[in-house]
Design a protein around this motif. Structure first.
Motif, mmCIF file in Angstrom:
data_model
loop_
_atom_site.group_PDB
_atom_site.id
_atom_site.type_symbol
_atom_site.label_atom_id
_atom_site.label_comp_id
_atom_site.label_asym_id
_atom_site.label_seq_id
_atom_site.Cartn_x
_atom_site.Cartn_y
_atom_site.Cartn_z
ATOM 1 N N GLN A 114 -3.107 15.933 23.385
ATOM 2 C CA GLN A 114 -3.364 16.511 24.304
ATOM 3 C C GLN A 114 -4.508 16.166 25.109
ATOM 4 O O GLN A 114 -5.415 16.988 25.918
ATOM 5 N N THR A 115 -4.454 14.963 24.213
ATOM 6 C CA THR A 115 -6.567 14.446 24.685
ATOM 7 C C THR A 115 -6.523 12.891 25.160
ATOM 8 O O THR A 115 -4.645 12.361 25.451
ATOM 9 N N ALA A 116 -7.131 12.261 25.747
ATOM 10 C CA ALA A 116 -6.629 11.699 26.965
ATOM 11 C C ALA A 116 -6.229 9.980 25.741
ATOM 12 O O ALA A 116 -6.133 8.770 26.933
ATOM 13 N N ASP A 117 -7.017 9.619 24.926
ATOM 14 C CA ASP A 117 -6.849 8.982 24.148
ATOM 15 C C ASP A 117 -6.537 8.936 22.671
ATOM 16 O O ASP A 117 -6.729 8.365 21.673
ATOM 17 N N PRO A 118 -5.159 9.113 22.791
ATOM 18 C CA PRO A 118 -4.553 9.723 21.369
ATOM 19 C C PRO A 118 -4.179 8.420 20.761
ATOM 20 O O PRO A 118 -3.883 7.528 21.066
ATOM 21 N N PRO A 119 -4.269 8.266 19.118
ATOM 22 C CA PRO A 119 -3.745 6.469 19.019
ATOM 23 C C PRO A 119 -2.178 7.008 19.072
ATOM 24 O O PRO A 119 -1.366 7.917 18.454
ATOM 25 N N LEU A 120 -1.997 5.435 18.816
ATOM 26 C CA LEU A 120 -0.237 5.196 19.086
ATOM 27 C C LEU A 120 -0.091 5.546 17.424
ATOM 28 O O LEU A 120 1.521 5.625 17.753
ATOM 29 N N MET A 121 -0.707 5.340 16.655
ATOM 30 C CA MET A 121 -0.383 5.349 15.271
ATOM 31 C C MET A 121 -1.778 5.791 14.278
ATOM 32 O O MET A 121 -2.873 5.108 15.084
ATOM 33 N N PHE A 122 -1.659 5.725 13.162
ATOM 34 C CA PHE A 122 -2.514 6.241 11.890
ATOM 35 C C PHE A 122 -1.756 5.753 11.006
ATOM 36 O O PHE A 122 -0.893 6.477 10.211
ATOM 37 N N TYR A 123 -2.433 6.196 9.544
ATOM 38 C CA TYR A 123 -2.855 6.096 8.664
ATOM 39 C C TYR A 123 -2.905 7.071 7.791
ATOM 40 O O TYR A 123 -4.089 7.721 8.351
ATOM 41 N N ALA A 124 -1.873 7.805 6.416
ATOM 42 C CA ALA A 124 -2.718 8.591 6.470
ATOM 43 C C ALA A 124 -2.497 8.791 4.422
ATOM 44 O O ALA A 124 -1.743 8.060 4.374
ATOM 45 N N GLU A 125 -3.529 9.650 3.488
ATOM 46 C CA GLU A 125 -4.099 9.256 2.625
ATOM 47 C C GLU A 125 -3.680 10.857 2.257
ATOM 48 O O GLU A 125 -4.987 11.401 2.002
ATOM 49 N N GLY A 126 -3.487 11.797 1.830
ATOM 50 C CA GLY A 126 -3.579 13.336 0.906
ATOM 51 C C GLY A 126 -2.130 14.283 1.350
ATOM 52 O O GLY A 126 -1.137 13.994 1.722
ATOM 53 N N ARG A 127 -2.496 14.996 1.540
ATOM 54 C CA ARG A 127 -1.945 16.132 2.010
ATOM 55 C C ARG A 127 -1.959 16.236 3.514
ATOM 56 O O ARG A 127 -2.260 16.570 4.562
ATOM 57 N N ILE A 128 -0.706 15.791 3.911
ATOM 58 C CA ILE A 128 0.024 15.379 5.461
ATOM 59 C C ILE A 128 0.262 16.798 6.462
ATOM 60 O O ILE A 128 0.192 16.474 7.352
ATOM 61 N N TRP A 172 0.810 -1.170 -0.083
ATOM 62 C CA TRP A 172 -0.502 0.402 0.063
ATOM 63 C C TRP A 172 0.912 1.283 -0.054
ATOM 64 O O TRP A 172 0.683 2.002 -0.707
ATOM 65 N N LEU A 173 1.752 1.642 0.924
ATOM 66 C CA LEU A 173 3.044 1.894 0.870
ATOM 67 C C LEU A 173 3.740 2.783 -0.539
ATOM 68 O O LEU A 173 3.714 3.759 -0.599
ATOM 69 N N ALA A 174 4.202 1.737 -1.231
ATOM 70 C CA ALA A 174 4.639 1.275 -2.073
ATOM 71 C C ALA A 174 4.009 1.804 -3.761
ATOM 72 O O ALA A 174 4.686 2.485 -4.327
ATOM 73 N N ALA A 175 2.781 1.676 -3.332
ATOM 74 C CA ALA A 175 1.270 1.883 -4.361
ATOM 75 C C ALA A 175 1.269 3.707 -3.992
ATOM 76 O O ALA A 175 0.385 4.239 -5.069
ATOM 77 N N ALA A 176 2.098 4.224 -3.405
ATOM 78 C CA ALA A 176 1.577 6.203 -2.969
ATOM 79 C C ALA A 176 2.251 6.855 -4.127
ATOM 80 O O ALA A 176 2.814 5.999 -5.249
ATOM 81 N N SER A 177 1.408 7.018 -4.977
ATOM 82 C CA SER A 177 2.263 8.766 -6.286
ATOM 83 C C SER A 177 2.121 10.390 -5.468
ATOM 84 O O SER A 177 2.238 10.368 -4.509
ATOM 85 N N ALA A 178 2.449 10.763 -6.763
ATOM 86 C CA ALA A 178 2.639 12.163 -6.156
ATOM 87 C C ALA A 178 1.416 12.635 -5.698
ATOM 88 O O ALA A 178 1.546 13.635 -5.149
ATOM 89 N N GLU A 179 0.669 12.609 -6.951
ATOM 90 C CA GLU A 179 -0.776 12.516 -6.167
ATOM 91 C C GLU A 179 -1.486 12.460 -5.306
ATOM 92 O O GLU A 179 -2.676 13.653 -4.497
ATOM 93 N N VAL A 180 -1.810 11.835 -4.976
ATOM 94 C CA VAL A 180 -1.643 11.286 -3.507
ATOM 95 C C VAL A 180 -0.573 9.797 -2.811
ATOM 96 O O VAL A 180 -0.398 8.948 -2.935
ATOM 97 N N PRO A 181 -0.108 11.269 -1.816
ATOM 98 C CA PRO A 181 0.506 10.020 -1.236
ATOM 99 C C PRO A 181 0.496 9.722 0.199
ATOM 100 O O PRO A 181 -0.645 9.949 0.321
ATOM 101 N N ARG A 182 1.181 8.906 0.554
ATOM 102 C CA ARG A 182 0.290 7.835 1.743
ATOM 103 C C ARG A 182 1.531 7.689 2.637
ATOM 104 O O ARG A 182 3.022 7.513 2.757
ATOM 105 N N HIS A 183 1.253 7.463 4.423
ATOM 106 C CA HIS A 183 1.897 7.821 5.208
ATOM 107 C C HIS A 183 1.317 7.383 6.691
ATOM 108 O O HIS A 183 0.280 7.074 6.393
ATOM 109 N N ILE A 184 2.526 6.369 7.204
ATOM 110 C CA ILE A 184 2.539 5.916 8.728
ATOM 111 C C ILE A 184 2.351 7.036 8.962
ATOM 112 O O ILE A 184 3.580 7.419 9.199
ATOM 113 N N VAL A 185 1.977 7.805 10.418
ATOM 114 C CA VAL A 185 1.985 8.638 11.451
ATOM 115 C C VAL A 185 1.672 8.132 12.899
ATOM 116 O O VAL A 185 0.952 7.869 12.928
ATOM 117 N N THR A 186 3.336 8.361 13.952
ATOM 118 C CA THR A 186 3.286 7.887 15.130
ATOM 119 C C THR A 186 4.043 8.758 15.412
ATOM 120 O O THR A 186 3.892 9.664 15.210
#
Length: 381
Positions: free
Chosen positions: A109-123, A83-97
């Motif tokens: 600043q919230t009580a239960d922030p996600p440990l990581m998430f997947y993102a597609e688009g303008r980071i 999935w990460l390798a299929a990213a493009s300049a138009e639709v970039p993909r990220h994993i944010v931790t």
């Protein structure tokens, strides 16, 4: 290289696989993962620590679950790499931790922030000031029009609009926000290789190019019912405030409002007809202290965007002035549902004349026919 870097071609060697393994190992869960990270410092250190060391921090079953790599988790790592390798300049993909430079401070600043998430688009959207717009899946035409108009005005004022890609108010909010420069973030309850509801496939694709789609759920995750209340904490957590456009008393949107309030964020609600079930949730929020709003300027003032609020207010005043010379039936209808008898009394027209003209207005998309022989004005802004 940080785990949220955009990937083009082969995925680089980094620590995203360790994060996926820690968060997706069956039986671990967010609470145990947080304790392990606090004790060992990183997912790789957790995995390398050994079962005996981990048992000092979590239950033996959890410590031992991280010892081996289950086949299904190995398959998930392969799928994620593709999935990460299929990213493009138009639709970039990220994993944010956690700890990544792109991880939004508002979520930390919230009580239960996600440990990581997947993102597609303008980071870069994660660093923008955000307002959430949520509401009923069974929205009225007026509710849809309000969501779209508020979202567009907020986006034009520089506020990125966050919502959940659901049908109804969420979809209208995304569409309105895409019309402004600040765009939108969709937080979804599935893996990013799926779209729910399917009718929003084109909308999700557009957001992936012009905005940002986020999920804390791994690829392949279907739309399970309990996912959506969980994702609501991210919608509320990303945002300076949450605007509820329409909501029944048992609406999931009220969960977002509660989470926003618990996180110390503003809660806004648009009032509606006392006869509409879709207004009761908003009226309940207002009774509990949510700010009643009638315009996007009201929202901007409360979240300390005063200079933007003034500009938006001027635009809204101009729009009302342009509408001063308007259709007589629309003027008589106002913004609350009304039946034919009421319109006869207000206009002095015959029932036959009104039926003909109401049909014309309905075909133009300016009036909606509701159950119970009621008519309601639809904003075209």
């Amino acid at each position: 290289m940080g785990a949220s870097s955009a990937f083009h071609g082969a995925a680089p060697i980094d620590d995203w696989a360790d994060w996926v393994r820690l968060t997706e190992t069956p039986g671990v869960g967010r609470e145990a993962a947080r304790r392990l990270l606090a004790a060992f410092g990183s997912p790789r250190a957790v995995l390398q620590a050994g079962s005996a060391a981990r048992r000092q921090v979590v239950a033996p079953s959890i410590a031992e679950a991280l010892e081996a790599l289950p086949d299904e988790l190995a398959d998930l790592l392969v799928t994620t790499r593709r999935w990460l390798a299929a990213a493009s300049a138009e639709v970039p993909r990220h994993i944010v931790t956690l700890g990544d430079s792109h991880y939004p401070a508002a979520l930390l600043q919230t009580a239960d922030p996600p440990l990581m998430f997947y993102a597609e688009g303008r980071i870069e959207q994660l660093a923008a000031p955000c307002v959430a717009i949520v509401g009923s899946r069974q929205a009225t035409p007026a509710g849809l029009a309000n969501a779209k108009a508020f979202a567009r005005a907020l986006s034009e004022a520089g506020m990125t609009v966050v919502s959940g890609l659901a049908q109804g108010i969420d979809g209208a909010a995304h569409e309105g926000a895409l019309q402004g420069p600040a765009s939108t973030i969709a937080v979804v309850g599935t893996g990013l290789d799926q779209v729910f509801p399917k009718r929003h496939a084109a909308l999700a694709a557009r957001i992936g190019v012009e905005g940002l789609v986020l999920s804390e759920y791994a690829l392949g995750m279907p739309p399970l019912p309990h996912n959506f209340p969980q994702r609501n904490r991210i919608i509320a957590g990303l945002s300076r405030g949450t605007l509820v456009v329409e909501a029944a008393l048992q609406s999931g949107s009220l969960i977002s409002a509660r989470l926003a309030s618990e996180a110390g964020r503003e809660v806004f609600a648009i009032p509606g007809s006392i006869h509409s079930p879709q207004s009761r949730g908003c009226h309940g929020l207002i009774k509990q202290g949510a700010k009643l709003v009638e315009s996007a300027a009201d929202v901007l003032e409360e979240i300390q965007f005063p200079q933007r609020a003034a500009a938006v207010a001027d635009t809204e005043v101009g729009a009302h002035a342009d509408a001063a010379v308007e259709d007589a039936v629309l003027a008589a209808l106002g913004f609350e549902p009304a039946n034919l008898d009421a319109l006869v009394a207000r206009t002095g027209w015959s029932a036959q004349q009104l039926n003909i003209h109401l049909l014309e207005l309905e075909l133009e998309g300016r009036v909606s026919r509701l159950p119970g022989q009621l008519f309601q004005r639809v904003s075209t802004g």
